[in-house]
Design a protein around this motif. Structure first.
Motif, short mmCIF file in Angstrom:
data_model
loop_
_atom_site.label_atom_id
_atom_site.label_comp_id
_atom_site.label_asym_id
_atom_site.label_seq_id
_atom_site.Cartn_x
_atom_site.Cartn_y
_atom_site.Cartn_z
N THR A 147 0.82 -1.21 0.00
CA THR A 147 0.00 0.00 0.00
C THR A 147 0.86 1.26 0.00
N ALA A 148 2.01 1.19 0.66
CA ALA A 148 2.90 2.35 0.74
C ALA A 148 3.77 2.49 -0.52
N GLY A 149 3.57 1.60 -1.48
CA GLY A 149 4.35 1.69 -2.71
C GLY A 149 5.75 1.10 -2.58
N ILE A 150 5.92 0.18 -1.65
CA ILE A 150 7.21 -0.49 -1.43
C ILE A 150 7.11 -1.90 -1.99
N PRO A 151 7.70 -2.18 -3.13
CA PRO A 151 7.59 -3.52 -3.72
C PRO A 151 8.38 -4.55 -2.92
N VAL A 152 7.83 -5.74 -2.81
CA VAL A 152 8.50 -6.85 -2.13
C VAL A 152 9.12 -7.74 -3.20
N SER A 153 10.42 -7.87 -3.16
CA SER A 153 11.13 -8.67 -4.17
C SER A 153 11.24 -10.13 -3.76
N ALA A 154 11.26 -10.40 -2.45
CA ALA A 154 11.44 -11.77 -1.99
C ALA A 154 10.86 -11.92 -0.59
N ILE A 155 10.52 -13.16 -0.25
CA ILE A 155 10.16 -13.50 1.12
C ILE A 155 11.11 -14.59 1.61
N ASN A 156 11.68 -14.37 2.78
CA ASN A 156 12.45 -15.41 3.47
C ASN A 156 11.51 -16.03 4.48
N VAL A 157 11.03 -17.23 4.19
CA VAL A 157 10.01 -17.86 5.03
C VAL A 157 10.71 -18.57 6.19
N ASP A 158 10.58 -18.00 7.37
CA ASP A 158 11.36 -18.40 8.54
C ASP A 158 10.74 -19.61 9.23
N GLY A 159 11.41 -20.75 9.10
CA GLY A 159 11.07 -21.94 9.87
C GLY A 159 9.64 -22.41 9.79
N PRO A 160 9.03 -22.51 8.60
CA PRO A 160 7.62 -22.91 8.57
C PRO A 160 7.39 -24.32 9.11
N MET A 161 8.31 -25.24 8.84
CA MET A 161 8.12 -26.60 9.33
C MET A 161 8.30 -26.65 10.85
N LEU A 162 9.30 -25.94 11.37
CA LEU A 162 9.52 -25.93 12.81
C LEU A 162 8.34 -25.32 13.56
N ARG A 163 7.65 -24.38 12.93
CA ARG A 163 6.49 -23.77 13.58
C ARG A 163 5.33 -24.75 13.69
N LEU A 164 5.36 -25.82 12.91
CA LEU A 164 4.21 -26.70 12.79
C LEU A 164 4.40 -28.09 13.42
N LEU A 165 5.62 -28.59 13.47
CA LEU A 165 5.84 -29.99 13.86
C LEU A 165 5.50 -30.26 15.32
N GLU A 166 5.05 -31.48 15.57
CA GLU A 166 4.61 -31.86 16.91
C GLU A 166 5.77 -32.06 17.89
N ASP A 167 7.00 -32.25 17.38
CA ASP A 167 8.14 -32.41 18.28
C ASP A 167 9.07 -31.20 18.26
#
Length: 431
Positions: A147-167
């Motif tokens: 919205t502010a006119g700042i384009p996002v070139s990339a996303i570094n997706v931080d630990g998605p599996m670690l956020r989800l796993l049961e252990d």
């Protein structure tokens, strides 16, 4: 048009990987969200500093999600409003947009925070859970940039599996925040759906401008073959990183006929230098394990390059304890409407410590800076760390490092401007 876009993107990424064997890693800088000038660094007065950073060869800016969060929704069912002055306001968004426009620096957003708290709903399908988490995070955080006119070139997706796993023991992850974790197959499906939805929503909001997806791996927190998760001791084995990436590869292969398949361009490694030095053999074993396990992540056949976050554990000067507790725990250098004393600021920066000597105590920003630069130099081809990152077939992993991320989300540095000036000197060959 979609098929053409995907084909061109794949070709460009493949070319980039091939060139990576010869090209030096690009530098990306991440402002510290805990620094005393955590917001001031984005003010118009600091534009010349950002321009100097650009001229020194820095490719882009990696932005911590907390710069955008007006409430803390990580790992809690009750959102807590954050104090004003801890996140961007309209003036700062406008100023940041000017910095990006005037320098051409690419913006990378660190994603993943949406996969916490109330989004860890066991009644949803993996795909719905991933899409809902991405939509929530896009609305709360990323949409503000677009919205502010700042384009996002990339996303570094931080630990998605670690956020989800049961252990998993990841702070704010589903298991610790809601008591409900997931098996590896479910986690893989959820993570893939999350990454696809986040990419698609950002691209749609910015008129189709493509977004590169990178997978950020907190490597010491994973079991890697016979190397246990950090701090696991003699506990029961946890999910092996190779098994987690294998599950994600299988989900990726099932989606091969998707109109817009997920292409993971890079694996970003978070492995604090203090832990690297404690056990270099564990570091090299984990990186080799990750490299081998990540080769089949993309149905296109493109093998992701690597990136390294050249940070370390927080080096906090003892003077901070003597200054008392901060009013805002997240902002460790703030005291009420002011800051810690000038004496403590000098001690934290390390002004009284010779820059070419070690005193045996790692308690200031000068120590942190020295470690960060030593880490970066060690990973470059010919460096001491790079020499151990070689496979039996002769593959030199360090030749495939695309980015070095000069970032810290911890105590260091006290001043982002100070860190930027030192980085400009380092990259300019003057240090």
């Amino acid at each position: 048009m979609t098929l053409l876009r995907t084909t061109l993107l794949t070709a460009l990424l493949s070319l980039a990987l091939g060139a990576g064997a010869e090209a030096a890693p690009e530098a990306i800088y991440g402002p510290g969200p805990r620094a005393l000038d955590n917001l001031d660094i984005f003010s118009p007065a600091n534009l010349p500093l950002w321009q100097d950073l650009d001229r020194a060869g820095v490719e882009g800016i990696v932005l911590n999600s907390t710069f955008l969060m007006q409430s803390d929704f990580r790992g809690t069912h009750v959102e807590r409003a954050r104090p004003e002055g801890t996140y961007f306001n309209n003036e700062l968004f406008a100023s940041f947009a000017q910095i990006v426009a005037r320098t051409g620096l690419d913006v990378t957003y660190v994603a993943g925070v949406g996969l916490t708290g109330d989004r860890c709903h066991p009644g949803l399908s993996p795909e719905d859970l991933g899409r809902e988490a991405a939509g929530f995070e896009f609305r709360r955080n990323v949409s503000q940039l677009v919205t502010a006119g700042i384009p996002v070139s990339a996303i570094n997706v931080d630990g998605p599996m670690l956020r989800l796993l049961e252990d998993s023991q990841k702070r704010g992850g589903c298991r610790l925040s809601s008591g409900q974790g997931f098996d590896v197959a479910t986690a893989a499906r959820t993570a893939q759906a999350y990454m696809i939805e986040m990419r698609d929503q950002i691209e749609a909001a910015q008129g189709g401008r493509p977004v590169e997806v990178r997978l950020l791996v907190n490597l010491p927190n994973w079991q890697a073959g016979r190397v246990p998760r950090l701090g696991n001791g003699r506990g029961a084995p946890t999910t092996d990183l190779a098994d987690a990436l294998g599950a994600l590869s299988r989900v990726q292969a099932e989606g091969e006929l998707r109109r817009q398949p997920l292409e993971i361009a890079e694996i970003v490694i978070d492995y604090p230098y203090a832990i690297v030095r404690q056990n270099p053999s564990h570091f090299s074993a984990r990186v080799r394990n990750l490299w081998t396990a990540s080769r089949a992540l993309n149905p296109s056949g493109h093998q992701p390059s690597l990136g390294f976050i050249v940070n370390s554990r927080s080096y906090a000067n003892p003077c901070l304890e003597r200054e008392g507790k901060p009013d805002r725990p997240f902002l460790v250098f703030r005291r009420g409407s002011g800051a810690i004393s000038a004496t403590c600021q000098r001690a934290q920066i390390g002004e009284d410590t010779p820059t070419n000597a070690r005193d045996g105590v790692f308690d200031n920003d000068t120590d942190y800076l020295r470690d960060s630069f030593a880490y970066a130099d060690g990973l470059k081809p010919g460096g001491d760390l790079a020499r151990d990152l070689v496979l039996r077939d002769g593959t030199r992993i360090a030749n495939h490092v695309a980015h070095l991320y000069y970032q810290s989300w911890g105590v260091n540095p006290l001043s982002n401007a100070w860190y930027m000036e030192r980085l400009i000197e380092k990259l300019g060959g003057r240090n």
